[in-house]
Design a protein around this motif. Structure first.
Motif, PDB file in Angstrom:
ATOM      1  N   ALA A   1      28.040 -29.410  -5.981  1.00 42.17           N
ATOM      2  CA  ALA A   1      27.830 -28.558  -4.801  1.00 42.17           C
ATOM      3  C   ALA A   1      29.166 -28.127  -4.209  1.00 42.17           C
ATOM      4  O   ALA A   1      29.342 -26.977  -3.814  1.00 42.17           O
ATOM      5  CB  ALA A   1      26.995 -29.299  -3.760  1.00 42.17           C
ATOM      6  N   GLN A   2      30.125 -29.041  -4.159  1.00 45.56           N
ATOM      7  CA  GLN A   2      31.446 -28.707  -3.640  1.00 45.56           C
ATOM      8  C   GLN A   2      32.135 -27.687  -4.536  1.00 45.56           C
ATOM      9  O   GLN A   2      32.762 -26.746  -4.058  1.00 45.56           O
ATOM     10  CB  GLN A   2      32.300 -29.962  -3.507  1.00 45.56           C
ATOM     11  CG  GLN A   2      33.654 -29.687  -2.883  1.00 45.56           C
ATOM     12  CD  GLN A   2      34.501 -30.936  -2.769  1.00 45.56           C
ATOM     13  OE1 GLN A   2      34.212 -31.947  -3.380  1.00 45.56           O
ATOM     14  NE2 GLN A   2      35.556 -30.837  -1.977  1.00 45.56           N
ATOM     15  N   ALA A   3      32.017 -27.849  -5.824  1.00 47.68           N
ATOM     16  CA  ALA A   3      32.620 -26.900  -6.761  1.00 47.68           C
ATOM     17  C   ALA A   3      31.997 -25.513  -6.603  1.00 47.68           C
ATOM     18  O   ALA A   3      32.704 -24.494  -6.617  1.00 47.68           O
ATOM     19  CB  ALA A   3      32.452 -27.392  -8.194  1.00 47.68           C
ATOM     20  N   GLU A   4      30.682 -25.459  -6.416  1.00 43.58           N
ATOM     21  CA  GLU A   4      30.006 -24.168  -6.210  1.00 43.58           C
ATOM     22  C   GLU A   4      30.457 -23.527  -4.901  1.00 43.58           C
ATOM     23  O   GLU A   4      30.700 -22.325  -4.843  1.00 43.58           O
ATOM     24  CB  GLU A   4      28.487 -24.351  -6.225  1.00 43.58           C
ATOM     25  CG  GLU A   4      27.920 -24.650  -7.595  1.00 43.58           C
ATOM     26  CD  GLU A   4      26.439 -24.995  -7.556  1.00 43.58           C
ATOM     27  OE1 GLU A   4      25.823 -24.942  -6.461  1.00 43.58           O
ATOM     28  OE2 GLU A   4      25.893 -25.316  -8.630  1.00 43.58           O
ATOM     29  N   THR A   5      30.591 -24.335  -3.856  1.00 48.46           N
ATOM     30  CA  THR A   5      31.050 -23.818  -2.569  1.00 48.46           C
ATOM     31  C   THR A   5      32.462 -23.264  -2.682  1.00 48.46           C
ATOM     32  O   THR A   5      32.762 -22.174  -2.187  1.00 48.46           O
ATOM     33  CB  THR A   5      30.999 -24.919  -1.495  1.00 48.46           C
ATOM     34  OG1 THR A   5      29.664 -25.402  -1.396  1.00 48.46           O
ATOM     35  CG2 THR A   5      31.452 -24.400  -0.147  1.00 48.46           C
ATOM     36  N   LEU A   6      33.344 -24.012  -3.333  1.00 46.37           N
ATOM     37  CA  LEU A   6      34.721 -23.537  -3.528  1.00 46.37           C
ATOM     38  C   LEU A   6      34.752 -22.263  -4.355  1.00 46.37           C
ATOM     39  O   LEU A   6      35.540 -21.352  -4.082  1.00 46.37           O
ATOM     40  CB  LEU A   6      35.564 -24.631  -4.193  1.00 46.37           C
ATOM     41  CG  LEU A   6      35.942 -25.813  -3.307  1.00 46.37           C
ATOM     42  CD1 LEU A   6      36.676 -26.866  -4.123  1.00 46.37           C
ATOM     43  CD2 LEU A   6      36.783 -25.360  -2.134  1.00 46.37           C
ATOM     44  N   ASN A   7      33.890 -22.169  -5.347  1.00 46.97           N
ATOM     45  CA  ASN A   7      33.809 -20.967  -6.169  1.00 46.97           C
ATOM     46  C   ASN A   7      33.375 -19.768  -5.326  1.00 46.97           C
ATOM     47  O   ASN A   7      33.934 -18.681  -5.437  1.00 46.97           O
ATOM     48  CB  ASN A   7      32.848 -21.185  -7.338  1.00 46.97           C
ATOM     49  CG  ASN A   7      32.876 -20.053  -8.332  1.00 46.97           C
ATOM     50  OD1 ASN A   7      33.857 -19.333  -8.441  1.00 46.97           O
ATOM     51  ND2 ASN A   7      31.788 -19.883  -9.053  1.00 46.97           N
TER      52      ASN A   7
ATOM     53  N   ALA B   1      34.684 -14.779  -2.420  1.00 50.84           N
ATOM     54  CA  ALA B   1      34.707 -14.027  -1.163  1.00 50.84           C
ATOM     55  C   ALA B   1      36.135 -13.635  -0.797  1.00 50.84           C
ATOM     56  O   ALA B   1      36.396 -12.516  -0.347  1.00 50.84           O
ATOM     57  CB  ALA B   1      34.070 -14.842  -0.042  1.00 50.84           C
ATOM     58  N   ALA B   2      37.080 -14.540  -1.005  1.00 48.12           N
ATOM     59  CA  ALA B   2      38.486 -14.244  -0.714  1.00 48.12           C
ATOM     60  C   ALA B   2      39.004 -13.145  -1.645  1.00 48.12           C
ATOM     61  O   ALA B   2      39.757 -12.263  -1.216  1.00 48.12           O
ATOM     62  CB  ALA B   2      39.340 -15.504  -0.850  1.00 48.12           C
ATOM     63  N   ALA B   3      38.594 -13.188  -2.897  1.00 48.56           N
ATOM     64  CA  ALA B   3      39.026 -12.153  -3.848  1.00 48.56           C
ATOM     65  C   ALA B   3      38.457 -10.788  -3.462  1.00 48.56           C
ATOM     66  O   ALA B   3      39.158  -9.775  -3.521  1.00 48.56           O
ATOM     67  CB  ALA B   3      38.590 -12.523  -5.270  1.00 48.56           C
ATOM     68  N   VAL B   4      37.198 -10.759  -3.023  1.00 50.85           N
ATOM     69  CA  VAL B   4      36.587  -9.497  -2.586  1.00 50.85           C
ATOM     70  C   VAL B   4      37.312  -8.980  -1.347  1.00 50.85           C
ATOM     71  O   VAL B   4      37.635  -7.786  -1.260  1.00 50.85           O
ATOM     72  CB  VAL B   4      35.075  -9.700  -2.312  1.00 50.85           C
ATOM     73  CG1 VAL B   4      34.484  -8.521  -1.562  1.00 50.85           C
ATOM     74  CG2 VAL B   4      34.329  -9.923  -3.614  1.00 50.85           C
ATOM     75  N   GLN B   5      37.593  -9.866  -0.397  1.00 52.27           N
ATOM     76  CA  GLN B   5      38.291  -9.458   0.829  1.00 52.27           C
ATOM     77  C   GLN B   5      39.686  -8.943   0.499  1.00 52.27           C
ATOM     78  O   GLN B   5      40.143  -7.952   1.064  1.00 52.27           O
ATOM     79  CB  GLN B   5      38.367 -10.639   1.808  1.00 52.27           C
ATOM     80  CG  GLN B   5      39.019 -10.293   3.122  1.00 52.27           C
ATOM     81  CD  GLN B   5      38.227  -9.294   3.926  1.00 52.27           C
ATOM     82  OE1 GLN B   5      37.016  -9.197   3.796  1.00 52.27           O
ATOM     83  NE2 GLN B   5      38.894  -8.519   4.744  1.00 52.27           N
ATOM     84  N   GLN B   6      40.362  -9.594  -0.416  1.00 53.44           N
ATOM     85  CA  GLN B   6      41.700  -9.149  -0.817  1.00 53.44           C
ATOM     86  C   GLN B   6      41.640  -7.765  -1.454  1.00 53.44           C
ATOM     87  O   GLN B   6      42.478  -6.914  -1.189  1.00 53.44           O
ATOM     88  CB  GLN B   6      42.316 -10.154  -1.787  1.00 53.44           C
ATOM     89  CG  GLN B   6      43.732  -9.796  -2.198  1.00 53.44           C
ATOM     90  CD  GLN B   6      44.307 -10.818  -3.177  1.00 53.44           C
ATOM     91  OE1 GLN B   6      43.601 -11.673  -3.677  1.00 53.44           O
ATOM     92  NE2 GLN B   6      45.586 -10.712  -3.430  1.00 53.44           N
TER      93      GLN B   6
END
Length: 178
Positions: A49-55, A60-65
């Motif tokens: 679950a943590q790995a999925e959240t980080l992914n 989202a950060a890549a899209v925002q960038q």
């Protein structure tokens, strides 16, 4: 038969005692292993679950960038276009000023000022009636000395360049606010 201390033990008795010990401790050992397995599964689920959240956060950060990069590219294009427009306006104004200076230098054009025919205090009594051979039927005018005309043209040139630079700065600020 072996003796332990003073009591005789048979191998059969030892086997029974060991078997009873295994039977008594076996379920506890099995329960402990089952609990260990359950915790391991819970930890694995939490890690996944943590790995999925980080992914998801990374995506989202890549899209925002990408969005910010696209905005920056659009702004750079707008600023480049605005800069070219203002440079062209500055070049045109400079070329017009140079032409006017050349025409003043060759006496092709003369600068003149309107005179107040009613201003007797200035000592410039100009006849109110136009000259008979003159083409100009407007208000009386006086020609400026060519050196003074050149200075006036230089002043207006500075003013034109200042106004063009101000327009460029205003366009830049407007583009940044969008």
């Amino acid at each position: 038969m072996p003796t332990f201390g003073m009591m005789p033990f048979s191998s059969r008795a030892v086997g029974v005692v060991v078997l009873l010990g295994l039977l008594a401790g076996g379920p506890a050992l099995l329960a402990w292993r089952f609990q260990d397995w359950r915790y391991a599964q819970q930890l694995a689920r939490l890690a996944q679950a943590q790995a999925e959240t980080l992914n998801q956060i990374t995506q989202a950060a890549a899209v925002q960038q990408k969005v910010e990069q696209d905005k920056r590219l659009v702004l750079e294009k707008q600023l480049s276009s605005s800069e070219q427009t203002h440079y062209r306006a500055l070049s045109d104004a400079q070329r017009d000023q140079d032409r006017l200076r050349d025409r003043l230098a060759t006496a092709d054009v003369r600068l003149s000022v309107l005179l107040d025919a009613d201003d007797v205090a200035a000592g410039c009594a100009v006849p109110a009636a136009p000259r008979t051979g003159g083409v100009d039927h407007g208000a009386p005018r006086a020609r400026l000395d060519p050196a003074h005309a050149q200075r006036i043209i230089a002043i207006t040139d500075e003013g034109d360049r200042g106004l063009i630079a101000l327009q460029a700065c205003q366009a830049y600020v407007r583009a940044l606010r969008q």
